[in-house]
Design a protein around this motif. Sequence first.
Motif, PDB file in Angstrom:
ATOM      1  N   GLY B  32       0.827  -1.205   0.000  1.00 63.58           N
ATOM      2  CA  GLY B  32       0.000   0.000   0.000  1.00 63.58           C
ATOM      3  C   GLY B  32       0.859   1.252   0.000  1.00 63.58           C
ATOM      4  O   GLY B  32       0.596   2.216  -0.731  1.00 63.58           O
ATOM      5  N   ASP B  47       0.081  -3.338  -9.385  1.00 61.17           N
ATOM      6  CA  ASP B  47      -1.275  -3.033  -8.944  1.00 61.17           C
ATOM      7  C   ASP B  47      -2.248  -4.078  -9.499  1.00 61.17           C
ATOM      8  O   ASP B  47      -3.114  -4.589  -8.782  1.00 61.17           O
ATOM      9  CB  ASP B  47      -1.645  -1.625  -9.431  1.00 61.17           C
ATOM     10  CG  ASP B  47      -2.790  -1.041  -8.623  1.00 61.17           C
ATOM     11  OD1 ASP B  47      -3.043  -1.546  -7.517  1.00 61.17           O
ATOM     12  OD2 ASP B  47      -3.431  -0.095  -9.113  1.00 61.17           O
ATOM     13  N   HIS B  51      -4.523  -7.004  -7.488  1.00 63.43           N
ATOM     14  CA  HIS B  51      -5.986  -7.021  -7.594  1.00 63.43           C
ATOM     15  C   HIS B  51      -6.524  -8.264  -8.293  1.00 63.43           C
ATOM     16  O   HIS B  51      -7.729  -8.478  -8.308  1.00 63.43           O
ATOM     17  CB  HIS B  51      -6.476  -5.761  -8.308  1.00 63.43           C
ATOM     18  CG  HIS B  51      -6.503  -4.565  -7.409  1.00 63.43           C
ATOM     19  ND1 HIS B  51      -5.436  -3.709  -7.286  1.00 63.43           N
ATOM     20  CD2 HIS B  51      -7.453  -4.114  -6.569  1.00 63.43           C
ATOM     21  CE1 HIS B  51      -5.731  -2.770  -6.406  1.00 63.43           C
ATOM     22  NE2 HIS B  51      -6.947  -2.986  -5.958  1.00 63.43           N
ATOM     23  N   PRO B 104      -6.101  -7.994  -1.872  1.00 67.04           N
ATOM     24  CA  PRO B 104      -6.467  -6.797  -2.639  1.00 67.04           C
ATOM     25  C   PRO B 104      -7.279  -5.795  -1.822  1.00 67.04           C
ATOM     26  O   PRO B 104      -6.992  -4.589  -1.872  1.00 67.04           O
ATOM     27  CB  PRO B 104      -7.293  -7.334  -3.808  1.00 67.04           C
ATOM     28  CG  PRO B 104      -7.306  -8.798  -3.719  1.00 67.04           C
ATOM     29  CD  PRO B 104      -6.536  -9.234  -2.524  1.00 67.04           C
ATOM     30  N   LEU B 105      -8.248  -6.298  -1.061  1.00 62.77           N
ATOM     31  CA  LEU B 105      -9.074  -5.394  -0.257  1.00 62.77           C
ATOM     32  C   LEU B 105      -8.241  -4.680   0.793  1.00 62.77           C
ATOM     33  O   LEU B 105      -8.397  -3.484   1.040  1.00 62.77           O
ATOM     34  CB  LEU B 105     -10.188  -6.174   0.433  1.00 62.77           C
ATOM     35  CG  LEU B 105     -11.287  -6.731  -0.462  1.00 62.77           C
ATOM     36  CD1 LEU B 105     -12.205  -7.635   0.347  1.00 62.77           C
ATOM     37  CD2 LEU B 105     -12.078  -5.582  -1.071  1.00 62.77           C
ATOM     38  N   ARG B 108      -5.859  -2.079  -0.705  1.00 59.03           N
ATOM     39  CA  ARG B 108      -6.627  -0.916  -1.140  1.00 59.03           C
ATOM     40  C   ARG B 108      -6.956  -0.005   0.039  1.00 59.03           C
ATOM     41  O   ARG B 108      -6.765   1.213  -0.021  1.00 59.03           O
ATOM     42  CB  ARG B 108      -7.907  -1.398  -1.821  1.00 59.03           C
ATOM     43  CG  ARG B 108      -8.767  -0.339  -2.421  1.00 59.03           C
ATOM     44  CD  ARG B 108      -9.871  -0.972  -3.247  1.00 59.03           C
ATOM     45  NE  ARG B 108      -9.413  -1.317  -4.585  1.00 59.03           N
ATOM     46  CZ  ARG B 108      -9.572  -0.509  -5.635  1.00 59.03           C
ATOM     47  NH1 ARG B 108     -10.168   0.645  -5.500  1.00 59.03           N
ATOM     48  NH2 ARG B 108      -9.131  -0.868  -6.821  1.00 59.03           N
ATOM     49  N   ALA B 109      -7.431  -0.592   1.134  1.00 57.56           N
ATOM     50  CA  ALA B 109      -7.805   0.212   2.309  1.00 57.56           C
ATOM     51  C   ALA B 109      -6.589   0.940   2.879  1.00 57.56           C
ATOM     52  O   ALA B 109      -6.651   2.117   3.223  1.00 57.56           O
ATOM     53  CB  ALA B 109      -8.443  -0.676   3.376  1.00 57.56           C
ATOM     54  N   ARG B 111      -3.707   1.590   1.312  1.00 56.26           N
ATOM     55  CA  ARG B 111      -3.193   2.551   0.341  1.00 56.26           C
ATOM     56  C   ARG B 111      -3.953   3.869   0.438  1.00 56.26           C
ATOM     57  O   ARG B 111      -3.355   4.951   0.462  1.00 56.26           O
ATOM     58  CB  ARG B 111      -3.346   1.968  -1.065  1.00 56.26           C
ATOM     59  CG  ARG B 111      -2.952   2.936  -2.148  1.00 56.26           C
ATOM     60  CD  ARG B 111      -3.367   2.410  -3.511  1.00 56.26           C
ATOM     61  NE  ARG B 111      -2.920   3.311  -4.548  1.00 56.26           N
ATOM     62  CZ  ARG B 111      -2.806   2.967  -5.817  1.00 56.26           C
ATOM     63  NH1 ARG B 111      -3.066   1.758  -6.203  1.00 56.26           N
ATOM     64  NH2 ARG B 111      -2.402   3.856  -6.697  1.00 56.26           N
ATOM     65  N   LEU B 112      -5.281   3.792   0.517  1.00 54.17           N
ATOM     66  CA  LEU B 112      -6.084   5.014   0.611  1.00 54.17           C
ATOM     67  C   LEU B 112      -5.721   5.807   1.864  1.00 54.17           C
ATOM     68  O   LEU B 112      -5.604   7.030   1.818  1.00 54.17           O
ATOM     69  CB  LEU B 112      -7.578   4.669   0.626  1.00 54.17           C
ATOM     70  CG  LEU B 112      -8.154   4.210  -0.721  1.00 54.17           C
ATOM     71  CD1 LEU B 112      -9.608   3.792  -0.559  1.00 54.17           C
ATOM     72  CD2 LEU B 112      -8.028   5.322  -1.757  1.00 54.17           C
ATOM     73  N   ALA B 151      -8.621  -2.162   7.207  1.00 54.11           N
ATOM     74  CA  ALA B 151      -8.134  -3.234   6.343  1.00 54.11           C
ATOM     75  C   ALA B 151      -8.226  -4.577   7.058  1.00 54.11           C
ATOM     76  O   ALA B 151      -8.615  -5.586   6.463  1.00 54.11           O
ATOM     77  CB  ALA B 151      -6.690  -2.956   5.920  1.00 54.11           C
TER      78      ALA B 151
END
Lengths: 211, 229
Positions: B32, B47, B51, B104-105, B108-109, B111-112, B151
């Motif tokens: 992330g 990326d 995913h 992936p989930l 993503r969390a 990274r944001l 996450a």
Amino acid sequence: MSFDLDLNKRIGETEIALRLEAGDGLTVLFGPSGAGKTTMLNIVAGLLEPDWGHVRVNGELLYEASGDPWIADINVPPERRRAGYVFQEPRLFPHLRVRANLLYGQTGLQNQQAPVELAEVLDFLGIAHLLDRWPRTLSGGEARRVAIGRALLSHPRFLLLDEPLSSLDRARREEIMRVIERLRDEVKLPILMVTHDAGEAERLGTRIVEI
Amino acid sequence: MLTPEEWEIVLLSLKVGGVAVLLTLPPGFALGWLLARRRFPGKILLDGLIHLPLVLPPVVTGWLLLLAFAPTGPAGRILQDWFGTTVLFRWTGAAIAAAVMALPLMVRAMRLSIEAIDPRLEQAARTLGAGKARVFRTITLPLALPGVAAAAVLGFARALGEFGATITFVSNVPGETRTLPLAIYSALQLPDGDAIVLRLAAISVLLSLGALLASEWIARRAGRGLHVL
């Protein structure tokens, strides 16, 4: 010589260049917005690397690059330059209370003689009553004073002030202006300050460098 | 209310989900951070790879894991030669399948939440005398913590529901790889399994709902007050 700077940096199409030798007191970098003044402060603080030139503060060489690939560059990392940098926006750490923000720069320096003590700074800036508050609850003027206090308490060898009076109302400006005058006259740290306001530059500057 | 076997299934599911999340958190955070903060060649590819489990049929993911962890596969051979062990038909394999599906989930969390951290705060910390490691420990990590927590909850919920990759990779071994969804599937095959299905399904709904509420609560707490100015 407090500040001996020769900074050259190309950002996109614009060429930023500054040559400056300044003695004690407060040196104002004065010029219109977008002239690269903040870029210069960032270079002095070590957050940005110039293309070539040198940065010397209080006689200590913090950066030197000749452009000659055979001569190694000198580039002291920001955490070892001991710049007390007050940014244009307060940049207080949102997850730490005012007290922890103020003391952030003191970690690992306990054995050294502090040029200014916490009690002194609290009194000087009038922020003793804010110690247990969270940064988000502070007004603009309060946050700025805490940011100045945090920089002062990190044992700085010089101060960098980036538009310290912008976006403050008249009363707050006067308040911060007096703080800066006291820093200049009583704490006697060399100060490099950026502003685009002629009045501020006149009143606070020991000397003014136009960009 | 639950029989001892059913309790075992619930506990196994919690163990598999928990280990999967713990396994994924450190590399997930690193990925992330890499995606949020760095520019490098092959970033889009990386990326995409991360995913992939989100869009691939889970059976395919399970089959790929099987190829990798089979005694002749690259990961399987290392486990066999160096540690004399295997993850096939074991709960550890189920945890790996769940981890890959949750990755992936979770990335993503996190990274944001890392993208939401103002790098100017980290710069300020540097000028105050903090080296890169201390900046990471005292500024980056604490500010990313709400994202890490979100996450973990999200990944845990995803891991609890994992079915296709698990059954393909480590099969459906009672007491070892038979987690809640697999147990429900097995019970559905039984002529008189309806009552078991009902109870296990109810547990699944409760656990998932709990995870959702937890993530909502974390998001609300995190939303309070992390402003720069």
